[in-house]
Write an enzyme that holds these catalytic residues in place. Structure first.
Site, PDB file in Angstrom:
ATOM      1  N   GLN A  60      12.293  -5.950  -6.651  1.00 51.17           N
ATOM      2  CA  GLN A  60      11.547  -6.529  -7.533  1.00 51.17           C
ATOM      3  C   GLN A  60      11.643  -5.587  -9.022  1.00 51.17           C
ATOM      4  O   GLN A  60      11.500  -6.025 -10.186  1.00 51.17           O
ATOM      5  CB  GLN A  60      10.227  -6.649  -7.140  1.00 51.17           C
ATOM      6  CG  GLN A  60       9.299  -6.935  -8.414  1.00 51.17           C
ATOM      7  CD  GLN A  60       8.041  -7.757  -7.865  1.00 51.17           C
ATOM      8  OE1 GLN A  60       8.012  -8.703  -7.201  1.00 51.17           O
ATOM      9  NE2 GLN A  60       6.954  -7.039  -8.057  1.00 51.17           N
ATOM     10  N   HIS A  67       0.843  -1.329  -0.064  1.00 54.92           N
ATOM     11  CA  HIS A  67       0.090  -0.123  -0.076  1.00 54.92           C
ATOM     12  C   HIS A  67       0.962   1.298   0.000  1.00 54.92           C
ATOM     13  O   HIS A  67       0.528   2.341  -0.598  1.00 54.92           O
ATOM     14  CB  HIS A  67      -0.824   0.007   1.178  1.00 54.92           C
ATOM     15  CG  HIS A  67      -2.241  -0.900   1.047  1.00 54.92           C
ATOM     16  ND1 HIS A  67      -3.293  -0.631   0.856  1.00 54.92           N
ATOM     17  CD2 HIS A  67      -2.044  -2.360   1.112  1.00 54.92           C
ATOM     18  CE1 HIS A  67      -4.177  -1.571   0.854  1.00 54.92           C
ATOM     19  NE2 HIS A  67      -3.388  -2.754   0.891  1.00 54.92           N
ATOM     20  N   GLU A  74       3.379  -3.562 -12.212  1.00 56.96           N
ATOM     21  CA  GLU A  74       4.812  -3.272 -12.410  1.00 56.96           C
ATOM     22  C   GLU A  74       5.328  -4.011 -13.660  1.00 56.96           C
ATOM     23  O   GLU A  74       6.299  -3.655 -14.589  1.00 56.96           O
ATOM     24  CB  GLU A  74       5.582  -3.713 -11.202  1.00 56.96           C
ATOM     25  CG  GLU A  74       5.433  -2.898  -9.967  1.00 56.96           C
ATOM     26  CD  GLU A  74       6.086  -3.305  -8.771  1.00 56.96           C
ATOM     27  OE1 GLU A  74       5.653  -2.776  -7.757  1.00 56.96           O
ATOM     28  OE2 GLU A  74       6.171  -4.631  -8.665  1.00 56.96           O
ATOM     29  N   TRP A 103      -2.192  -6.183  -7.378  1.00 56.54           N
ATOM     30  CA  TRP A 103      -2.102  -5.324  -8.253  1.00 56.54           C
ATOM     31  C   TRP A 103      -0.739  -4.584  -8.551  1.00 56.54           C
ATOM     32  O   TRP A 103      -0.444  -4.298  -9.636  1.00 56.54           O
ATOM     33  CB  TRP A 103      -3.276  -4.146  -8.004  1.00 56.54           C
ATOM     34  CG  TRP A 103      -3.393  -3.084  -8.966  1.00 56.54           C
ATOM     35  CD1 TRP A 103      -3.284  -1.634  -8.841  1.00 56.54           C
ATOM     36  CD2 TRP A 103      -3.717  -3.134 -10.388  1.00 56.54           C
ATOM     37  NE1 TRP A 103      -3.546  -0.993  -9.908  1.00 56.54           N
ATOM     38  CE2 TRP A 103      -3.857  -2.026 -10.810  1.00 56.54           C
ATOM     39  CE3 TRP A 103      -3.921  -4.529 -11.126  1.00 56.54           C
ATOM     40  CZ2 TRP A 103      -4.004  -1.861 -12.488  1.00 56.54           C
ATOM     41  CZ3 TRP A 103      -4.202  -4.158 -12.422  1.00 56.54           C
ATOM     42  CH2 TRP A 103      -4.424  -3.088 -12.837  1.00 56.54           C
ATOM     43  N   ASN A 104       0.164  -4.105  -7.446  1.00 58.35           N
ATOM     44  CA  ASN A 104       1.345  -3.804  -7.616  1.00 58.35           C
ATOM     45  C   ASN A 104       2.096  -4.526  -8.580  1.00 58.35           C
ATOM     46  O   ASN A 104       2.873  -3.975  -9.589  1.00 58.35           O
ATOM     47  CB  ASN A 104       1.856  -3.302  -6.567  1.00 58.35           C
ATOM     48  CG  ASN A 104       1.503  -2.433  -5.493  1.00 58.35           C
ATOM     49  OD1 ASN A 104       0.743  -1.525  -6.066  1.00 58.35           O
ATOM     50  ND2 ASN A 104       1.924  -2.363  -4.122  1.00 58.35           N
ATOM     51  N   THR A 123      -5.311   1.572  -4.155  1.00 56.91           N
ATOM     52  CA  THR A 123      -4.192   0.650  -4.663  1.00 56.91           C
ATOM     53  C   THR A 123      -4.521  -0.593  -5.494  1.00 56.91           C
ATOM     54  O   THR A 123      -3.789  -1.324  -5.539  1.00 56.91           O
ATOM     55  CB  THR A 123      -3.414   0.568  -3.247  1.00 56.91           C
ATOM     56  OG1 THR A 123      -4.555  -0.457  -2.400  1.00 56.91           O
ATOM     57  CG2 THR A 123      -3.089   1.746  -2.594  1.00 56.91           C
ATOM     58  N   ASP A 148      -8.133  -9.533  -4.780  1.00 56.09           N
ATOM     59  CA  ASP A 148      -8.376  -9.020  -6.062  1.00 56.09           C
ATOM     60  C   ASP A 148      -7.738  -9.812  -7.077  1.00 56.09           C
ATOM     61  O   ASP A 148      -7.799  -9.575  -8.352  1.00 56.09           O
ATOM     62  CB  ASP A 148      -7.768  -7.621  -6.095  1.00 56.09           C
ATOM     63  CG  ASP A 148      -6.199  -7.530  -5.745  1.00 56.09           C
ATOM     64  OD1 ASP A 148      -5.894  -8.429  -4.845  1.00 56.09           O
ATOM     65  OD2 ASP A 148      -5.612  -6.775  -6.297  1.00 56.09           O
ATOM     66  N   GLN A 149      -6.993 -10.769  -6.826  1.00 50.66           N
ATOM     67  CA  GLN A 149      -5.765 -11.355  -7.955  1.00 50.66           C
ATOM     68  C   GLN A 149      -6.628 -12.344  -8.913  1.00 50.66           C
ATOM     69  O   GLN A 149      -6.328 -12.100 -10.114  1.00 50.66           O
ATOM     70  CB  GLN A 149      -4.888 -12.391  -6.953  1.00 50.66           C
ATOM     71  CG  GLN A 149      -3.946 -11.630  -5.860  1.00 50.66           C
ATOM     72  CD  GLN A 149      -3.585 -12.519  -4.836  1.00 50.66           C
ATOM     73  OE1 GLN A 149      -3.594 -13.804  -4.917  1.00 50.66           O
ATOM     74  NE2 GLN A 149      -3.123 -12.008  -3.841  1.00 50.66           N
ATOM     75  N   ASP A 184      -5.379   6.267   1.842  1.00 47.94           N
ATOM     76  CA  ASP A 184      -5.519   4.958   1.078  1.00 47.94           C
ATOM     77  C   ASP A 184      -7.036   4.612   1.507  1.00 47.94           C
ATOM     78  O   ASP A 184      -7.650   4.575   2.632  1.00 47.94           O
ATOM     79  CB  ASP A 184      -4.824   4.033   1.936  1.00 47.94           C
ATOM     80  CG  ASP A 184      -4.833   2.307   1.369  1.00 47.94           C
ATOM     81  OD1 ASP A 184      -5.712   1.787   0.896  1.00 47.94           O
ATOM     82  OD2 ASP A 184      -3.659   1.905   1.101  1.00 47.94           O
TER      83      ASP A 184
END
Length: 471
Positions: free
Chosen positions: A344, A15, A367, A362-363, A129, A383-384, A107
């Protein structure tokens, strides 16, 4: 009065990263910006949000942070009470000064911020996010506009588990199977408090209320168009350090957000330097997911069978579950490397990386798209599944692995199939690599001067300046 924006992320790596980047970009637009962190993080981690400033508040766990809490629910309850008082004190201390705060961006999971901001007379803008698609599912579900199909029946049939039903003709969302929806809408899992926060995070927002999204218009065009019927939704991402966003490497030469709560390994990038271009599968499931022994063994066997060098990130707390007896030869010969953490962004930017085996947080998804890396999507929960669906079907930037219903894990053969599909040089691999490269270019164009996200950020700056002028 000059505008001064207070940015309040949830104090977790996933986050904080995008909101640190957002704070940097907002400050680079000439708006005074202060990022809030916790006292524990300020003391134990290096948070660099320059040109934004950094202030610390209490989350009720000043000595030990999240790890010192008895559990998630206890942390969130104590955090809400302590941080509400601490944030209010910070705002009040500046209220009569030249650098008083004039707006809060928070957030969207930190629902305790909104009443504090309202009490202080400050406009409060939620920052999501997660993807627009996932946010839209939560929002429409909370408003009764989306019906979740039932799960499997007791006799093993699908029980009518078809596509999610939308009560209006156009909400910007495609039809999705139950398994493709964010899991919190039908299963709160082990974190019911977080699940309810997710579902209700935009319930208070109206058509004139700003909501900022870490995405970009070109990526989620239809979903954003649907959301703007109900909210002042604006995409200002990807909030990822990129060359076109004015990114400069840190003193150690790394691509960094500026907030590392876990110290990354250096050895992995040196290992990547020894590998040919696009030859390595990078494997990471984020900072929260725990795969379990059975899944780790299936994953290891599948990666070995695919025959590609791989870099596998396994958290130190889960390292005892790694099947070392399977990996001994591969690690000894340099065909595999297992590390507890890694930088990463540097890994995804490395020319040796040919695919990203990811949980599709999501990040990580954003990315990978931002650096043009094809994905093997192995979604687990929250959310995946929605992100994984879009990686394969909406964006064409990778393939989805299917979990075996009986075993409850991704089997070795499925892991091998997916890695080969994006790395073996066939038609599917070429298509995924081409799509990933195109999304990389669109992502960078979005945050470049004059791009869609840059224009949206400029619009937000105008809103902030206008609000400050009225004070």
């Amino acid at each position: 009065m000059a505008p001064h924006v207070l940015v309040v992320p949830f104090p977790g790596q996933g986050h904080m990263n995008p909101m640190v980047q957002f704070a940097k970009r907002l400050a680079s637009k000439g708006v005074a910006t202060t990022l809030v962190t916790t006292r524990f993080i300020q003391r134990t981690a290096d948070v660099d949000a320059h040109p934004a400033m950094v202030e610390a508040i209490s989350d009720g766990h000043d000595e030990g942070g999240f790890a010192s809490a008895a559990g998630v629910a206890e942390y969130l309850e104590k955090q809400a009470a302590a941080a509400s008082a601490s944030l209010a004190s910070l705002v009040e201390a500046r209220a009569s000064s030249a650098d008083a705060f004039t707006c809060v961006v928070y957030d969207s999971y930190e629902d305790w911020v909104l009443p504090v901001a309202r009490r202080m007379g400050l406009p409060a803008v939620p920052f999501s996010t997660q993807s627009c698609a996932v946010s839209a599912v939560y929002y429409h579900f909370s408003q009764g506009r989306l019906a979740v199909p039932p799960g499997a029946a007791a006799d093993g049939s699908d029980g009518g588990a078809g596509a999610a039903a939308l009560s209006e003709a156009f909400l910007g969302l495609p039809e999705m199977e139950r398994s493709e929806l964010p899991s919190f809408v039908f299963d709160h899992g082990p974190y019911p408090t977080i699940a309810m926060q997710a579902i209700k995070q935009f319930a208070h927002a109206g058509k004139d209320d700003w909501v900022l999204f870490n995405s970009f218009e070109e990526l989620e065009t239809e979903v954003l168009a649907g959301l703007t019927k109900y909210l002042k939704a604006r995409a200002i991402g990807p909030c990822v350090p990129l060359p076109t966003a004015g990114r400069t490497a840190g003193a150690n030469g790394r691509i960094t957000y500026g907030a590392n709560l876990v110290k990354p390994e250096d050895a992995c990038t040196k290992w990547l330097d020894t590998k040919p271009d696009r030859s390595v599968a990078y494997v990471s499931f984020g900072s929260l997911a725990s795969l379990g022994n059975a899944q780790k063994e299936e994953l290891a066997r599948g990666l070995l069978a695919a025959g590609k060098p791989f870099l596998w990130v396994v958290r130190a707390s889960d390292e005892h579950q790694v099947p070392r007896y399977l990996l001994a030869e591969a690690t000894a010969t340099g065909a595999a490397m297992v590390v507890p953490w890694c930088p990463q962004l540097d890994v995804l930017a490395h020319p040796a990386v040919g695919c990203f085996v990811t949980h599709c947080g999501w990040n990580s998804t954003l990315e990978a798209l931002s650096f043009g890396v094809p994905m093997v999507a192995m979604a687990l929960w929250t959310d995946q599944p929605t992100n994984a669906r879009n990686v394969e079907l909406a964006w064409g930037a990778g393939v989805r692995a299917r979990r075996d219903a009986g075993a409850g894990v991704f089997l070795r053969g499925e892991v091998e199939r997916c890695v080969r599909a994006v790395m073996d040089g066939g038609e599917a691999a070429s298509a995924a690599r081409k799509a990933a490269g195109e999304w990389r270019d669109r992502a960078r164009a979005a945050v470049a001067p004059g791009g869609s996200s840059d224009r949206n950020l400029d619009e937000f700056v105008q809103f902030v300046r206008a609000g400050a002028t009225e004070k």
